[in-house]
Scaffold this motif. Structure first.
Motif, PDB file in Angstrom:
ATOM      1  N   VAL A 193      81.901  47.801  51.475  1.00  0.00           N
ATOM      2  CA  VAL A 193      83.071  47.586  52.321  1.00  0.00           C
ATOM      3  C   VAL A 193      83.377  46.094  52.371  1.00  0.00           C
ATOM      4  CG1 VAL A 193      82.601  49.627  53.730  1.00  0.00           C
ATOM      5  CG2 VAL A 193      81.688  47.409  54.428  1.00  0.00           C
ATOM      6  N   PRO A 194      84.661  45.730  52.579  1.00  0.00           N
ATOM      7  CA  PRO A 194      85.008  44.319  52.702  1.00  0.00           C
ATOM      8  C   PRO A 194      84.393  43.706  53.964  1.00  0.00           C
ATOM      9  CG  PRO A 194      86.899  45.711  53.182  1.00  0.00           C
ATOM     10  CD  PRO A 194      85.838  46.606  52.650  1.00  0.00           C
ATOM     11  N   VAL A 195      83.997  42.440  53.862  1.00  0.00           N
ATOM     12  CA  VAL A 195      83.341  41.737  54.963  1.00  0.00           C
ATOM     13  C   VAL A 195      84.170  40.520  55.360  1.00  0.00           C
ATOM     14  CG1 VAL A 195      81.266  40.490  55.692  1.00  0.00           C
ATOM     15  CG2 VAL A 195      81.060  42.498  54.211  1.00  0.00           C
ATOM     16  N   ILE A 196      84.395  40.376  56.645  1.00  0.00           N
ATOM     17  CA  ILE A 196      84.996  39.171  57.223  1.00  0.00           C
ATOM     18  C   ILE A 196      83.885  38.415  57.926  1.00  0.00           C
ATOM     19  CG2 ILE A 196      86.645  38.277  58.916  1.00  0.00           C
ATOM     20  CD1 ILE A 196      88.304  40.817  58.450  1.00  0.00           C
ATOM     21  N   VAL A 197      83.784  37.111  57.693  1.00  0.00           N
ATOM     22  CA  VAL A 197      82.658  36.358  58.224  1.00  0.00           C
ATOM     23  C   VAL A 197      83.126  35.042  58.818  1.00  0.00           C
ATOM     24  CG1 VAL A 197      82.155  35.332  55.970  1.00  0.00           C
ATOM     25  CG2 VAL A 197      80.334  35.498  57.671  1.00  0.00           C
ATOM     26  N   GLY A 198      82.456  34.586  59.842  1.00  0.00           N
ATOM     27  CA  GLY A 198      82.779  33.305  60.477  1.00  0.00           C
ATOM     28  C   GLY A 198      82.187  33.240  61.871  1.00  0.00           C
ATOM     29  N   GLY A 199      82.328  32.110  62.595  1.00  0.00           N
ATOM     30  CA  GLY A 199      83.326  31.113  62.320  1.00  0.00           C
ATOM     31  C   GLY A 199      82.874  29.918  61.464  1.00  0.00           C
TER      32      GLY A 199
END
Length: 379
Positions: A193-199
């Motif tokens: 699955v796509p991953v969004i990471v941060g900050g």
């Protein structure tokens, strides 16, 4: 090249700008607002508006994540919050709303810490995500880097569409002598699955996060309405400069990778519609909203807003703040507005600014002209 300002004989620093310090400049062309598109796409998922609901217990419950999804955005559920610690967290939320202490009251902080000591339950993670999935909207959940190793398999097995790894700051190279750090590049590579990471708050850390294979990078560090990170840790990243720096990393990574586009998502310090407008103008593809959505009638905080930093077990660096309730979430996002302070009809304001400056979609609007024009202070 960034200009360096001499702070003292032995120290120089970059001049950085907050969103209040910049303004969008009208152009020679205007458009009909009805001709403006706010559509945003990340990986295989197309959304009507560039809005993510912040994974905070005062902002997102399964019900509000579903509502935001139906309104065209993406609700991100906090998978380390009250909804995954308690079978029915509503009495706990009511108690938090009724706490009488002020923003930094030690008794209030201690009670928040007590309430968040309940263990995270894998079966509740699965059931909350399943509830969102049954509603037919895009499913997104968030874990901190510290908890990702423990629960990511539960999250993926539950059928999450987009996985968010969110912390005060997240780096691609965490060094620890006591624990085995999360290998972001290997982890993202192995996920389906796509991953969004941060900050992230600067060019170099954002570029390293992009090289891990992340689909999106969150921009921000201690900029939220309920955060006291600057006072507690002395760390702060003015958002206008941070977004522009990370957008530059996105451009360079696009060339480096041979065409792989990583989305830049502004996260923090977005209290009004004008802030959202300027975040997109500085280069963000989308925004993650906390306090602005916490003002909706459906928000689980009941007019109160707090983040995970507020109940940190060892070093609390956030506050529980009271916000005025604006109206239903639909009104907050789409109006019609009954307020003139930028707290409602957020997407209408973005659409109108894009029309006033002559841009038809979000990617075009990122190229708009801006000026440094600090907002006047009240006299």
């Amino acid at each position: 090249m960034h200009s360096q300002i001499e702070i003292g004989l032995s120290k120089r620093g970059q001049r950085a700008y907050a969103l209040d310090d910049v303004a969008v400049v009208p152009s020679r062309r205007t458009r009909d607002p009805l001709d403006v598109s706010l559509t945003w796409q990340i990986d295989a998922y197309t959304l009507d508006i560039p809005v993510l609901g912040a994974p905070m217990d005062s902002v997102m419950s399964p019900a509000t994540a579903i509502e935001l999804g139906r309104l065209g955005g993406l609700g991100v559920l906090n998978l380390e919050g009250l909804w995954t610690r308690y079978e029915d967290p509503r009495p706990v939320l009511a108690e938090i709303a009724e706490l009488r202490g002020g923003r930094s009251d030690p008794a209030t902080i201690a009670r928040l810490q007590d309430l968040y000591e309940a263990p995270i339950r894998a079966e509740l993670i699965a059931s909350r995500l399943a509830e969102i999935r049954r509603a037919g909207v895009t499913v997104a959940g968030s874990l901190t880097p510290q908890r990702t190793q423990d629960f990511y398999r539960t999250v993926v097995d539950a059928g999450v569409d987009i996985f968010v790894i969110r912390g005060t700051t997240v780096s691609a190279e965490h060094v620890s002598s006591g624990t085995e750090p999360l290998n972001l590049k290997q982890f993202i590579y192995e996920l389906d699955v796509p991953v969004i990471v941060g900050g992230a708050a600067g060019y170099t850390p954002a570029l390293h996060l992009m090289r891990t294979g992340a689909a999106g990078v969150l921009v921000g560090f201690g900029g939220g309405a309920s955060s006291t990170t600057r006072r507690a840790l002395g760390i702060h990243a003015p958002m206008a400069t941070a977004i522009a720096d990370v957008a530059a990393a996105r451009k360079d990574y696009l060339d480096e990778s041979g065409g792989r586009y990583v989305h830049v998502i502004a996260d923090g310090g977005l209290g009004t519609s004008g802030d959202i407008v300027k975040a997109i103008a500085m280069g963000a593809d989308a925004v993650m909203l906390g306090s602005t959505l916490a003002r909706a009638e459906e928000a689980p905080g009941g007019g109160w807003h707090w983040g995970p930093e507020a109940h940190h077990a060892e070093l609390p660096r956030g506050e529980r703040v009271h916000l005025d309730v604006v109206g239903p979430m639909r009104e907050v996002l789409y109006g019609p507005a009954r307020h003139s302070d930028g707290s409602s009809n957020l997407m209408g304001a973005l659409r109108r600014t894009m029309a006033t400056t002559g841009y038809s979609d979000l990617k075009e609007f990122q190229r708009c002209e801006v000026v440094v024009a600090p907002a006047p202070t009240a006299g």
